[in-house]
Design a protein around this motif. Sequence first.
Motif, mmCIF file in Angstrom:
data_model
loop_
_atom_site.group_PDB
_atom_site.id
_atom_site.type_symbol
_atom_site.label_atom_id
_atom_site.label_comp_id
_atom_site.label_asym_id
_atom_site.label_seq_id
_atom_site.Cartn_x
_atom_site.Cartn_y
_atom_site.Cartn_z
ATOM 1 N N ALA A 116 -7.598 -5.812 19.975
ATOM 2 C CA ALA A 116 -6.362 -6.436 19.482
ATOM 3 C C ALA A 116 -5.624 -5.436 18.595
ATOM 4 O O ALA A 116 -6.235 -4.756 17.769
ATOM 5 C CB ALA A 116 -6.673 -7.705 18.697
ATOM 6 N N PRO A 117 -4.316 -5.317 18.784
ATOM 7 C CA PRO A 117 -3.582 -4.317 17.999
ATOM 8 C C PRO A 117 -3.402 -4.724 16.535
ATOM 9 O O PRO A 117 -3.234 -5.897 16.218
ATOM 10 C CB PRO A 117 -2.227 -4.255 18.710
ATOM 11 C CG PRO A 117 -2.072 -5.581 19.360
ATOM 12 C CD PRO A 117 -3.456 -6.043 19.723
ATOM 13 N N LEU A 118 -3.454 -3.746 15.680
ATOM 14 C CA LEU A 118 -3.110 -3.882 14.271
ATOM 15 C C LEU A 118 -2.284 -2.643 13.948
ATOM 16 O O LEU A 118 -2.808 -1.620 13.512
ATOM 17 C CB LEU A 118 -4.361 -3.981 13.393
ATOM 18 C CG LEU A 118 -4.155 -4.363 11.937
ATOM 19 C CD1 LEU A 118 -3.438 -5.699 11.801
ATOM 20 C CD2 LEU A 118 -5.485 -4.415 11.208
ATOM 21 N N PRO A 119 -0.968 -2.714 14.256
ATOM 22 C CA PRO A 119 -0.109 -1.526 14.178
ATOM 23 C C PRO A 119 -0.219 -0.789 12.841
ATOM 24 O O PRO A 119 -0.434 -1.387 11.802
ATOM 25 C CB PRO A 119 1.298 -2.101 14.377
ATOM 26 C CG PRO A 119 1.082 -3.367 15.134
ATOM 27 C CD PRO A 119 -0.235 -3.911 14.639
ATOM 28 N N VAL A 120 -0.066 0.486 12.916
ATOM 29 C CA VAL A 120 -0.159 1.467 11.838
ATOM 30 C C VAL A 120 -1.615 1.616 11.377
ATOM 31 O O VAL A 120 -2.120 2.722 11.326
ATOM 32 C CB VAL A 120 0.786 1.166 10.655
ATOM 33 C CG1 VAL A 120 0.646 2.215 9.571
ATOM 34 C CG2 VAL A 120 2.224 1.052 11.119
ATOM 35 N N VAL A 121 -2.272 0.521 11.069
ATOM 36 C CA VAL A 121 -3.664 0.582 10.626
ATOM 37 C C VAL A 121 -4.531 1.199 11.715
ATOM 38 O O VAL A 121 -5.361 2.067 11.446
ATOM 39 C CB VAL A 121 -4.171 -0.823 10.235
ATOM 40 C CG1 VAL A 121 -5.653 -0.808 9.907
ATOM 41 C CG2 VAL A 121 -3.364 -1.365 9.067
ATOM 42 N N ASP A 122 -4.345 0.763 12.966
ATOM 43 C CA ASP A 122 -5.125 1.310 14.077
ATOM 44 C C ASP A 122 -4.926 2.815 14.231
ATOM 45 O O ASP A 122 -5.839 3.509 14.652
ATOM 46 C CB ASP A 122 -4.730 0.637 15.401
ATOM 47 C CG ASP A 122 -5.301 -0.752 15.549
ATOM 48 O OD1 ASP A 122 -6.360 -1.031 14.953
ATOM 49 O OD2 ASP A 122 -4.690 -1.563 16.265
ATOM 50 N N GLN A 123 -3.759 3.303 13.914
ATOM 51 C CA GLN A 123 -3.457 4.715 14.111
ATOM 52 C C GLN A 123 -3.904 5.588 12.937
ATOM 53 O O GLN A 123 -4.007 6.801 13.086
ATOM 54 C CB GLN A 123 -1.955 4.919 14.341
ATOM 55 C CG GLN A 123 -1.453 4.405 15.666
ATOM 56 C CD GLN A 123 -1.294 2.898 15.709
ATOM 57 O OE1 GLN A 123 -0.927 2.284 14.722
ATOM 58 N NE2 GLN A 123 -1.576 2.306 16.846
ATOM 59 N N LEU A 124 -4.149 4.997 11.789
ATOM 60 C CA LEU A 124 -4.444 5.820 10.609
ATOM 61 C C LEU A 124 -5.784 5.527 9.955
ATOM 62 O O LEU A 124 -6.160 6.224 9.008
ATOM 63 C CB LEU A 124 -3.316 5.665 9.583
ATOM 64 C CG LEU A 124 -1.960 6.210 10.019
ATOM 65 C CD1 LEU A 124 -0.878 5.856 9.012
ATOM 66 C CD2 LEU A 124 -2.008 7.718 10.230
ATOM 67 N N ASP A 125 -6.526 4.528 10.432
ATOM 68 C CA ASP A 125 -7.794 4.177 9.786
ATOM 69 C C ASP A 125 -8.761 5.354 9.734
ATOM 70 O O ASP A 125 -9.377 5.630 8.709
ATOM 71 C CB ASP A 125 -8.440 2.964 10.453
ATOM 72 C CG ASP A 125 -8.660 3.110 11.959
ATOM 73 O OD1 ASP A 125 -8.314 4.160 12.531
ATOM 74 O OD2 ASP A 125 -9.169 2.149 12.559
ATOM 75 N N PHE A 126 -8.856 6.088 10.825
ATOM 76 C CA PHE A 126 -9.787 7.219 10.862
ATOM 77 C C PHE A 126 -9.325 8.357 9.956
ATOM 78 O O PHE A 126 -10.145 9.086 9.400
ATOM 79 C CB PHE A 126 -10.011 7.698 12.304
ATOM 80 C CG PHE A 126 -8.859 8.429 12.911
ATOM 81 C CD1 PHE A 126 -8.829 9.812 12.914
ATOM 82 C CD2 PHE A 126 -7.790 7.744 13.480
ATOM 83 C CE1 PHE A 126 -7.772 10.497 13.491
ATOM 84 C CE2 PHE A 126 -6.740 8.416 14.057
ATOM 85 C CZ PHE A 126 -6.718 9.795 14.055
ATOM 86 N N VAL A 127 -8.016 8.512 9.791
ATOM 87 C CA VAL A 127 -7.487 9.556 8.908
ATOM 88 C C VAL A 127 -7.885 9.258 7.466
ATOM 89 O O VAL A 127 -8.393 10.137 6.752
ATOM 90 C CB VAL A 127 -5.947 9.661 9.032
ATOM 91 C CG1 VAL A 127 -5.375 10.578 7.966
ATOM 92 C CG2 VAL A 127 -5.555 10.132 10.419
ATOM 93 N N PHE A 128 -7.677 8.015 7.044
ATOM 94 C CA PHE A 128 -8.022 7.659 5.664
ATOM 95 C C PHE A 128 -9.526 7.744 5.418
ATOM 96 O O PHE A 128 -9.962 8.159 4.344
ATOM 97 C CB PHE A 128 -7.475 6.280 5.309
ATOM 98 C CG PHE A 128 -5.964 6.242 5.251
ATOM 99 C CD1 PHE A 128 -5.244 7.173 4.511
ATOM 100 C CD2 PHE A 128 -5.258 5.292 5.956
ATOM 101 C CE1 PHE A 128 -3.862 7.156 4.472
ATOM 102 C CE2 PHE A 128 -3.865 5.263 5.924
ATOM 103 C CZ PHE A 128 -3.175 6.190 5.176
#
Length: 185
Positions: free
Chosen positions: A122-134
């Motif tokens: 399920a998408p969680l925009p922005v969070v899905d794209q940056l969770d691994f970075v943080f």
Amino acid sequence: MLIIAVWLMLPAYIPSPLAAVFGGGKPIDGGRTMSDGRRILGDGKTYRGLLAGLFFGMVVGLLQMYYLSKRTTLFSVELPSFAGNGMSASAIIVIFALAFGSLFGDMFMSFFKRRLGLKRGAPLPVVDQLDFVFGAWLLTYIASPAWFTANFTIPIIIVLLVLTPVLHLGTNIIGYFIGVKNEPW
């Protein structure tokens, strides 16, 4: 600046897509649920994926260290080391923190998404794209705060916060078309 930003993040960029490619098997949470009745992490977080992602992230970082032992520039851009010169223990710790931190950030967000009642994929925009970075930044800062602050400057952080979602979407679309992802986001 773009080259430096990507260079610094390569050990963190590599683990997640390769965990998806080589993952599968026993889930890390063993199929267990929390008191809310929802899975802890879900079937998408497996031991094989974790180990494969960590392995490939470390290999990429070690190859970068090898590259730096032969030359220090790429396209005339001076490349930063991963702490110290050569195969130092501090450099290996930084590379490990970047690679494992990226996987940890992704797992932490899976835990959080399960608590929100979101299913796997399920998408969680922005969070899905940056969770691994943080996650990578947090563990790397804990492991080597001086190295982190010297290299992840505000301009580098801004470049990565803009670039990473674009790269993430691109790799997910590729993963969807080659059959290792069930959704293209």
